[in-house]
Design a protein around this motif. Sequence first.
Motif, PDB file in Angstrom:
ATOM      1  N   SER A 285      17.864  12.891   9.822  1.00  0.00           N
ATOM      2  CA  SER A 285      17.293  11.789  10.599  1.00  0.00           C
ATOM      3  C   SER A 285      16.053  12.241  11.354  1.00  0.00           C
ATOM      4  O   SER A 285      15.031  11.537  11.390  1.00  0.00           O
ATOM      5  N   LEU A 286      16.107  13.449  11.950  1.00  0.00           N
ATOM      6  CA  LEU A 286      14.968  13.928  12.737  1.00  0.00           C
ATOM      7  C   LEU A 286      13.776  14.224  11.830  1.00  0.00           C
ATOM      8  O   LEU A 286      12.620  13.988  12.212  1.00  0.00           O
ATOM      9  N   MET A 287      14.053  14.689  10.599  1.00  0.00           N
ATOM     10  CA  MET A 287      12.941  14.908   9.666  1.00  0.00           C
ATOM     11  C   MET A 287      12.332  13.570   9.233  1.00  0.00           C
ATOM     12  O   MET A 287      11.121  13.466   9.042  1.00  0.00           O
ATOM     13  N   GLY A 288      13.180  12.545   9.092  1.00  0.00           N
ATOM     14  CA  GLY A 288      12.648  11.221   8.800  1.00  0.00           C
ATOM     15  C   GLY A 288      11.746  10.721   9.912  1.00  0.00           C
ATOM     16  O   GLY A 288      10.695  10.127   9.670  1.00  0.00           O
TER      17      GLY A 288
ATOM     18  N   GLY B 113      20.117   8.875   7.989  1.00  0.00           N
ATOM     19  CA  GLY B 113      20.650  10.038   8.693  1.00  0.00           C
ATOM     20  C   GLY B 113      21.346   9.642   9.981  1.00  0.00           C
ATOM     21  O   GLY B 113      22.406  10.173  10.316  1.00  0.00           O
ATOM     22  N   ALA B 114      20.755   8.671  10.696  1.00  0.00           N
ATOM     23  CA  ALA B 114      21.368   8.226  11.952  1.00  0.00           C
ATOM     24  C   ALA B 114      22.725   7.589  11.687  1.00  0.00           C
ATOM     25  O   ALA B 114      23.705   7.853  12.398  1.00  0.00           O
ATOM     26  N   LEU B 115      22.816   6.787  10.623  1.00  0.00           N
ATOM     27  CA  LEU B 115      24.110   6.187  10.260  1.00  0.00           C
ATOM     28  C   LEU B 115      25.111   7.277   9.889  1.00  0.00           C
ATOM     29  O   LEU B 115      26.299   7.179  10.225  1.00  0.00           O
ATOM     30  N   GLY B 116      24.623   8.330   9.208  1.00  0.00           N
ATOM     31  CA  GLY B 116      25.507   9.438   8.887  1.00  0.00           C
ATOM     32  C   GLY B 116      26.060  10.106  10.132  1.00  0.00           C
ATOM     33  O   GLY B 116      27.231  10.466  10.178  1.00  0.00           O
ATOM     34  N   VAL B 117      25.200  10.245  11.168  1.00  0.00           N
ATOM     35  CA  VAL B 117      25.659  10.868  12.412  1.00  0.00           C
ATOM     36  C   VAL B 117      26.790  10.058  13.034  1.00  0.00           C
ATOM     37  O   VAL B 117      27.805  10.611  13.469  1.00  0.00           O
TER      38      VAL B 117
ATOM     39  N   SER C 274       0.836  -1.204   0.000  1.00  0.00           N
ATOM     40  CA  SER C 274       0.000   0.000   0.000  1.00  0.00           C
ATOM     41  C   SER C 274       0.868   1.249   0.000  1.00  0.00           C
ATOM     42  O   SER C 274       2.065   1.200   0.283  1.00  0.00           O
ATOM     43  N   LEU C 275       0.217   2.366  -0.329  1.00  0.00           N
ATOM     44  CA  LEU C 275       0.962   3.626  -0.427  1.00  0.00           C
ATOM     45  C   LEU C 275       1.535   4.028   0.923  1.00  0.00           C
ATOM     46  O   LEU C 275       2.669   4.504   1.006  1.00  0.00           O
ATOM     47  N   SER C 276       0.744   3.803   1.988  1.00  0.00           N
ATOM     48  CA  SER C 276       1.232   4.230   3.301  1.00  0.00           C
ATOM     49  C   SER C 276       2.478   3.455   3.703  1.00  0.00           C
ATOM     50  O   SER C 276       3.386   3.995   4.340  1.00  0.00           O
ATOM     51  N   LEU C 277       2.550   2.183   3.274  1.00  0.00           N
ATOM     52  CA  LEU C 277       3.740   1.391   3.605  1.00  0.00           C
ATOM     53  C   LEU C 277       4.961   1.929   2.864  1.00  0.00           C
ATOM     54  O   LEU C 277       6.066   1.979   3.430  1.00  0.00           O
ATOM     55  N   ILE C 278       4.745   2.363   1.603  1.00  0.00           N
ATOM     56  CA  ILE C 278       5.866   2.939   0.845  1.00  0.00           C
ATOM     57  C   ILE C 278       6.360   4.209   1.530  1.00  0.00           C
ATOM     58  O   ILE C 278       7.569   4.405   1.719  1.00  0.00           O
ATOM     59  N   VAL C 279       5.391   5.068   1.939  1.00  0.00           N
ATOM     60  CA  VAL C 279       5.773   6.306   2.639  1.00  0.00           C
ATOM     61  C   VAL C 279       6.518   5.972   3.929  1.00  0.00           C
ATOM     62  O   VAL C 279       7.547   6.579   4.260  1.00  0.00           O
ATOM     63  N   PHE C 280       6.035   4.938   4.627  1.00  0.00           N
ATOM     64  CA  PHE C 280       6.689   4.534   5.878  1.00  0.00           C
ATOM     65  C   PHE C 280       8.131   4.114   5.612  1.00  0.00           C
ATOM     66  O   PHE C 280       9.048   4.527   6.330  1.00  0.00           O
TER      67      PHE C 280
ATOM     68  N   ALA D  84      13.824   4.946   5.923  1.00  0.00           N
ATOM     69  CA  ALA D  84      15.149   4.959   5.287  1.00  0.00           C
ATOM     70  C   ALA D  84      15.849   6.283   5.549  1.00  0.00           C
ATOM     71  O   ALA D  84      17.056   6.307   5.848  1.00  0.00           O
ATOM     72  N   ILE D  85      15.096   7.407   5.477  1.00  0.00           N
ATOM     73  CA  ILE D  85      15.711   8.710   5.758  1.00  0.00           C
ATOM     74  C   ILE D  85      16.179   8.759   7.210  1.00  0.00           C
ATOM     75  O   ILE D  85      17.299   9.190   7.519  1.00  0.00           O
ATOM     76  N   ALA D  86      15.326   8.277   8.136  1.00  0.00           N
ATOM     77  CA  ALA D  86      15.673   8.345   9.560  1.00  0.00           C
ATOM     78  C   ALA D  86      16.909   7.501   9.857  1.00  0.00           C
ATOM     79  O   ALA D  86      17.855   7.963  10.501  1.00  0.00           O
ATOM     80  N   LEU D  87      16.924   6.262   9.355  1.00  0.00           N
ATOM     81  CA  LEU D  87      18.050   5.376   9.664  1.00  0.00           C
ATOM     82  C   LEU D  87      19.305   5.792   8.909  1.00  0.00           C
ATOM     83  O   LEU D  87      20.411   5.717   9.455  1.00  0.00           O
TER      84      LEU D  87
END
Lengths: 105, 165
Positions: free
Chosen positions: B38-41, B18-22, B2-8, B13-16
């Motif tokens: 990461s925080l925006m994710g 970014g966290a790996l980047g930190v 579903s679309l919501s799963l893709i958005v999730f 991916a952005i959150a994790l």
Amino acid sequence: MIELAHFQIVAAALFAIGLYGVLSRRSAVLILMSIELMLNAVNVNLIGFAAFADIADPSRALGQVIVVFVITIAAAELALALAIILRLYRNRSTVNVDEVNLMKW
Amino acid sequence: MSLSLIVFFIAAAIALGGALGVVMTRNIVYAAFSLLASLMGVAGLFLTAFAEFLALVQVLIYGGAIVIVILFALMLTRIQDFENLSGNRQWPVAALVSAVVFGLLVASVFSTTVRTVADRQAVSLDDLGRTLFEQWAVPFEIASLVLLVALIGVVVMVGANGRRE
């Protein structure tokens, strides 16, 4: 369909990454950023649980209320910690936590 | 899917990422901006759980205040010698410990049963406001007092003492 386990696993991964940052970095500012990551992991978990709570439960907004408190305390903690880091830098000219052993005997 | 799963998954991916980047980058300013990503994710994750008010709070407080304060702290401390500050000889132990903690958390997620509904449901802003300002009004006021005390402490610790020296 999104399930509760998705939120929990993402939160667990975020928490583990933050823990790795806290344990492996030597700059105090970076340790602080990693602590923020860990606090955010907890928030993701709480939000997930709040979304999957029973609709008839009168206290189902509680998860989001706790997130408000966590964000507040995180802001206070970050301001205080950065003040301590600035004092530390002024007194010892370093933010390396390995060199800060004033209280070690 | 579903679309919501893709958005999730995009938000996760952005959150994790970014966290790996930190925790991975060797440039501390990049680390601060990775933290912002990461925080925006995480704010995106909040949106997929219908917590739109908290997503807004997350963007305002973390993106607008906390990352800026961290960048100011980087400006006021010397970061030239960051290269040899970023690593640590104990990093294999740290990686092992965090991997074990992640394994334990995932194992506990799958071994406990929680009484939940089948799909996520929105917590209305009305509900959140009532719970926060009726049932939790006193802790809320105490939290504001804690914030005030912390900020006065910051001013005392950083500002006033510098003038006396």
